[in-house]
Design an enzyme around this catalytic site. Sequence first.
Site, short mmCIF file in Angstrom:
data_model
loop_
_atom_site.label_atom_id
_atom_site.label_comp_id
_atom_site.label_asym_id
_atom_site.label_seq_id
_atom_site.Cartn_x
_atom_site.Cartn_y
_atom_site.Cartn_z
N ASP A 121 4.93 -5.33 5.25
CA ASP A 121 5.22 -6.56 5.96
C ASP A 121 6.76 -6.64 6.08
O ASP A 121 7.48 -5.95 5.35
CB ASP A 121 4.67 -7.74 5.14
CG ASP A 121 5.05 -9.07 5.74
OD1 ASP A 121 4.88 -9.24 6.96
OD2 ASP A 121 5.53 -9.95 4.99
N LEU A 122 7.24 -7.45 6.99
CA LEU A 122 8.70 -7.54 7.19
C LEU A 122 9.30 -8.77 6.50
O LEU A 122 10.06 -8.66 5.53
CB LEU A 122 9.01 -7.58 8.69
CG LEU A 122 10.48 -7.79 9.06
CD1 LEU A 122 11.33 -6.59 8.68
CD2 LEU A 122 10.62 -8.08 10.55
N ASP A 123 8.93 -9.95 7.05
CA ASP A 123 9.54 -11.20 6.57
C ASP A 123 9.10 -11.48 5.13
O ASP A 123 7.91 -11.63 4.86
CB ASP A 123 9.11 -12.37 7.48
CG ASP A 123 9.58 -12.20 8.91
OD1 ASP A 123 10.78 -11.90 9.10
OD2 ASP A 123 8.78 -12.34 9.85
N THR A 179 13.79 -13.61 5.76
CA THR A 179 13.97 -14.42 6.97
C THR A 179 13.25 -15.77 6.89
O THR A 179 13.45 -16.60 7.78
CB THR A 179 13.45 -13.64 8.19
OG1 THR A 179 12.32 -12.90 7.75
CG2 THR A 179 14.48 -12.69 8.75
N LYS A 192 4.14 -19.03 6.05
CA LYS A 192 4.44 -17.62 5.76
C LYS A 192 3.31 -16.72 6.22
O LYS A 192 2.14 -16.96 5.90
CB LYS A 192 4.70 -17.43 4.26
CG LYS A 192 6.07 -17.92 3.86
CD LYS A 192 6.43 -17.53 2.45
CE LYS A 192 7.82 -18.04 2.11
NZ LYS A 192 8.15 -17.86 0.70
N GLY A 193 3.66 -15.69 6.95
CA GLY A 193 2.67 -14.71 7.41
C GLY A 193 1.87 -15.16 8.61
O GLY A 193 1.07 -14.40 9.16
N ARG A 211 3.57 -17.42 15.23
CA ARG A 211 4.46 -18.49 15.71
C ARG A 211 3.64 -19.67 16.26
O ARG A 211 3.92 -20.83 15.94
CB ARG A 211 5.40 -17.94 16.79
CG ARG A 211 6.58 -18.85 17.07
CD ARG A 211 7.44 -18.28 18.19
NE ARG A 211 7.83 -16.90 17.94
CZ ARG A 211 8.38 -16.10 18.86
NH1 ARG A 211 8.61 -16.57 20.08
NH2 ARG A 211 8.70 -14.86 18.57
N SER A 238 3.79 -6.33 10.86
CA SER A 238 4.34 -7.70 10.79
C SER A 238 3.76 -8.60 11.87
O SER A 238 3.44 -8.14 12.96
CB SER A 238 5.87 -7.61 10.98
OG SER A 238 6.41 -8.89 11.23
N ALA A 239 3.67 -9.89 11.55
CA ALA A 239 3.21 -10.88 12.54
C ALA A 239 4.32 -11.26 13.52
O ALA A 239 4.07 -11.90 14.54
CB ALA A 239 2.74 -12.14 11.82
N SER A 240 5.54 -10.84 13.21
CA SER A 240 6.68 -11.32 14.00
C SER A 240 6.87 -10.55 15.31
O SER A 240 6.85 -9.33 15.33
CB SER A 240 7.96 -11.19 13.17
OG SER A 240 9.08 -11.46 13.99
N ASN A 282 9.66 -10.71 16.68
CA ASN A 282 11.08 -10.34 16.58
C ASN A 282 11.30 -9.15 15.65
O ASN A 282 12.45 -8.81 15.36
CB ASN A 282 11.88 -11.54 16.05
CG ASN A 282 11.83 -12.72 17.00
OD1 ASN A 282 12.20 -12.60 18.16
ND2 ASN A 282 11.39 -13.87 16.52
N LYS A 304 -2.83 -12.20 11.29
CA LYS A 304 -3.24 -12.24 9.88
C LYS A 304 -3.79 -13.65 9.61
O LYS A 304 -3.21 -14.61 10.14
CB LYS A 304 -2.04 -11.99 8.96
CG LYS A 304 -1.39 -10.64 9.12
CD LYS A 304 -0.08 -10.58 8.31
CE LYS A 304 0.71 -9.32 8.63
NZ LYS A 304 2.02 -9.26 7.97
N GLU A 314 3.01 -7.03 0.80
CA GLU A 314 2.92 -8.33 1.47
C GLU A 314 3.42 -9.47 0.58
O GLU A 314 3.20 -9.44 -0.63
CB GLU A 314 1.44 -8.63 1.77
CG GLU A 314 1.04 -8.51 3.19
CD GLU A 314 1.67 -9.50 4.15
OE1 GLU A 314 2.30 -10.47 3.70
OE2 GLU A 314 1.57 -9.29 5.37
N ASP A 315 4.03 -10.48 1.19
CA ASP A 315 4.45 -11.65 0.41
C ASP A 315 3.64 -12.90 0.75
O ASP A 315 3.90 -13.96 0.20
CB ASP A 315 5.94 -11.96 0.66
CG ASP A 315 6.15 -12.56 2.04
OD1 ASP A 315 5.58 -12.02 3.01
OD2 ASP A 315 6.86 -13.57 2.15
#
Length: 218
Positions: free
Chosen positions: A9-11, A17, A45-46, A49, A114-116, A118, A145, A169-170
Site C-alpha cells: 500500500d502507499l499512503d 500522506t 484511511k484506505g 476519494r 494503492s487506492a490513490s 495520485n 478496497k 497495509e495500514d
Amino acid sequence: MNNTGVIFDLDGVIVDTAKYHYLAWKNLADNLGFEFTETHNELLKGVSRVRSLEILLDIGKVDLSEDKKRDILVAKNEDYLKYIYKMGANEILPGVENLLNTLDALGIKYVLGSASKNAPLILNQVGLFDRFRGIVDGNSVSKAKPDPEVFLIGAEKLNLKPECCVVFEDAIAGIEAANKANMISVGVGDDNTLSDADFNFKNLTEIPHNFFTEVISA
Ligand code: BG6
Ligand code: MG
C-alpha cells in the site's frame, strides 16, 4: 525467492500522506461549517476519494447535489496536491528503503497496490517510482478496497498466485482486501486496529531480517 512477491500500500506504509489528506478534508469541512477531527480521519484511511467524501458528509450531516459533490472532489484534490508537490525523499517512512533493498537482494519482486489516483505522482515526488515492477492505483480498479481487486491485479503483475503474495497495509479496509484475496496480510501500525492481519508491526523498521526467508515460508 521467485515464488514470493510483495504488494505495498502507499499512503501510510511508504509515505505519511494521511496528514495531508486530513488537512485538505478538514479545510473542506471548515468551509461546510462542521468539525472534522483526526479521529474522524481514521475512517477515511484506505478508502477511495469518492467514498471518503460520502463518509465526511455523513459526519457533518450535510446533503449536497451530485454536481456540488463533483466540484468539491476537484477542490479537495487541488488542495491536497499543494502538499504533495512539496514532498521529497525525506518523507519516505522509516524502514521503507531498507526493506526494498532487502527484497532486491533476495530477488523478491514488488508492486504497489494503492487506492490513490495520485500514487504515480507521489512515488515520483519521493523518487521511488522506478523501483516498483508495477503500479496498481485508484485509476486501475473498478472496485475499491475492501474489495480485493487492487491486490489481485497486483498478483497478476507479479505473475504469482495470490497465496504467494505478501501485502503491507495500514488500513482496516486494506487488510480485509488482502485477506479476501487469500494473500498474507501484514498490518503496519496499531495492532488493535489491524487485528485481522496475519502479522503486525508498528512500522517497517520492525520487520525481522528473516521475515521472508523463514517466517512467512514456515
Ligand atoms: C488511500 C488513502 O491510499 O487513497 C485514502 O488511504 C484516500 O485516505 C485514497 O482517500 C484515495 O486517494 P486519492 O489520492 O486518489 O484522493
Ligand atoms: Mg494506506
